[in-house]
Design an enzyme around this catalytic site. Structure first.
Site, PDB file in Angstrom:
ATOM      1  N   ILE A   1       0.908  -1.149  -0.216  1.00 24.93           N
ATOM      2  CA  ILE A   1      -0.035   0.179   0.187  1.00 24.93           C
ATOM      3  C   ILE A   1       1.453   0.948  -0.323  1.00 24.93           C
ATOM      4  O   ILE A   1       2.167   1.088   0.307  1.00 24.93           O
ATOM      5  CB  ILE A   1      -0.867   0.523   1.342  1.00 24.93           C
ATOM      6  CG1 ILE A   1      -0.049   0.020   2.578  1.00 24.93           C
ATOM      7  CG2 ILE A   1      -2.002  -1.343   1.088  1.00 24.93           C
ATOM      8  CD1 ILE A   1      -1.382  -0.420   3.902  1.00 24.93           C
TER       9      ILE A   1
ATOM     10  N   TYR B   1      -6.216   1.306   2.559  1.00 24.64           N
ATOM     11  CA  TYR B   1      -7.272   0.426   1.901  1.00 24.64           C
ATOM     12  C   TYR B   1      -8.105   0.657   1.104  1.00 24.64           C
ATOM     13  O   TYR B   1      -8.880   0.427   1.064  1.00 24.64           O
ATOM     14  CB  TYR B   1      -7.066  -0.945   2.822  1.00 24.64           C
ATOM     15  CG  TYR B   1      -5.751  -1.644   2.035  1.00 24.64           C
ATOM     16  CD1 TYR B   1      -5.601  -2.896   1.431  1.00 24.64           C
ATOM     17  CD2 TYR B   1      -5.112  -2.236   3.483  1.00 24.64           C
ATOM     18  CE1 TYR B   1      -4.774  -3.509   1.697  1.00 24.64           C
ATOM     19  CE2 TYR B   1      -4.242  -2.708   3.496  1.00 24.64           C
ATOM     20  CZ  TYR B   1      -3.800  -3.345   2.307  1.00 24.64           C
ATOM     21  OH  TYR B   1      -2.900  -4.414   2.813  1.00 24.64           O
TER      22      TYR B   1
END
Length: 311
Positions: free
Chosen positions: A258, A284
């Site tokens: 991420i 996320y």
């Protein structure tokens, strides 16, 4: 176990496997909840049919209820794998699929098989237990196991299954939306307060970090491969991942993670240990992580040790 793979698996029996209709059995289904419960019972009956001859129904029922109540399984952990293997051998022998020359399958305790299957299907039933009537589910199961005419035709079963799936999907989407609103509000409030704490730094992206131990090695680039130890948790302290728990450092490219990780690791010299608070926008996002564990708009907390930058 492979015979649990079909449909929505769940079962509770109040009669013998081969028993006929009970006095309290319904002869018609009056609403969608009843139809859905009965449909699930039909699906489950088909999914466990191969194991029926080896299963004590009373034991199964006890284990199912036990699982739904969140209590420990009635079968010991060290018995699960050997019993499952023996059961699969017996199913293969009955179906004519055992290898040529295979020895006779070992005997099994029907009570223990009931405990095994009941615990398994109870876990699968738990997410939808509020949506079904167990007596009607049981009636559907018995209809299959006793080979009696069901109260729903094949086309009706398909229609009810489709409607039930749509209902569950809508319910899940509504929950996700509500979780997202709550997580967003809680996350923003936490980050606004946390940025004022001593030792916490905030970058332009909103990433917050604290230096727990400063190293003196090189810093990785955005495309570097890194070897790290880490622990990831939610704001409430729930741990969702940890290399420490696996007793093995993780190794991966910073292109695979991420954005909050790519940015954060880029700040760390080898030998450092940092704590990161990662906003959902560089985590996320609004959907959360695939497979659950990290909800929508969740702020993530990571303690990360940068061990090396492998060649």
């Amino acid at each position: 176990m492979t015979f649990f793979a079909r449909g929505i698996a769940a079962l509770a029996l109040a009669a013998t496997v081969a028993g006929g209709a009970l006095a309290q059995d319904k002869t018609s289904l009056d609403n969608q909840r009843e139809k859905a419960s009965y449909m699930i019972g039909l699906d489950v009956g088909h999914s466990i049919e191969a194991a029926g001859p080896d299963m004590e129904v009373a034991a199964f029922q006890r284990a199912l209820r036990n699982a739904l109540d969140g209590k420990p399984a009635l079968i010991a952990d060290d018995k699960v794998q050997p019993l499952a293997q023996a059961l699969m051998q017996r199913i293969a022998a009955r179906s004519g699929k055992a290898p040529a020359g295979a020895p006779a399958p070992p005997p099994v305790s029907r009570e223990q098989v009931g405990f095994l299957i009941g615990a398994d299907v109870g876990r699968q039933l738990a997410p939808i237990q509020d949506e079904i009537d167990l007596p009607l589910l049981v009636q559907g199961v018995r209809s299959v196991l006793s080979n009696t005419k069901p109260l729903l035709s094949a086309s009706e079963v398909d229609a009810v299954r489709s409607g039930f799936s749509q209902k569950m999907q809508a319910k899940m989407e509504a929950k996700t939306a509500a979780d997202g609103v709550r997580n967003k509000a809680e996350g923003e409030a936490f980050l606004a307060k946390n940025r004022l704490e001593k030792g916490v730094f905030t970058t332009g992206s909103g990433l917050q970090y604290m230096v727990l131990r400063q190293g003196n090695g090189p810093r990785p680039g955005a495309e570097s491969k890194v070897r790290v130890n880490y622990r990831g948790s939610l704001l409430d302290g729930t741990e969702f991942d940890s290399s420490y728990a696996r007793n093995t450092p993780a190794e991966f490219s910073l292109q695979q993670v991420i954005p909050g990780w790519t940015e954060g690791l880029g700040l760390m010299p080898v030998g450092s240990k940092y704590r990161f608070w990662i906003p959902s926008a560089i985590g996320y996002g609004t959907k959360g992580a695939p497979g659950g564990g990290i909800g929508p708009n969740a702020v993530l907390v990571f303690d990360v040790e940068l061990l090396a930058i492998p060649d």
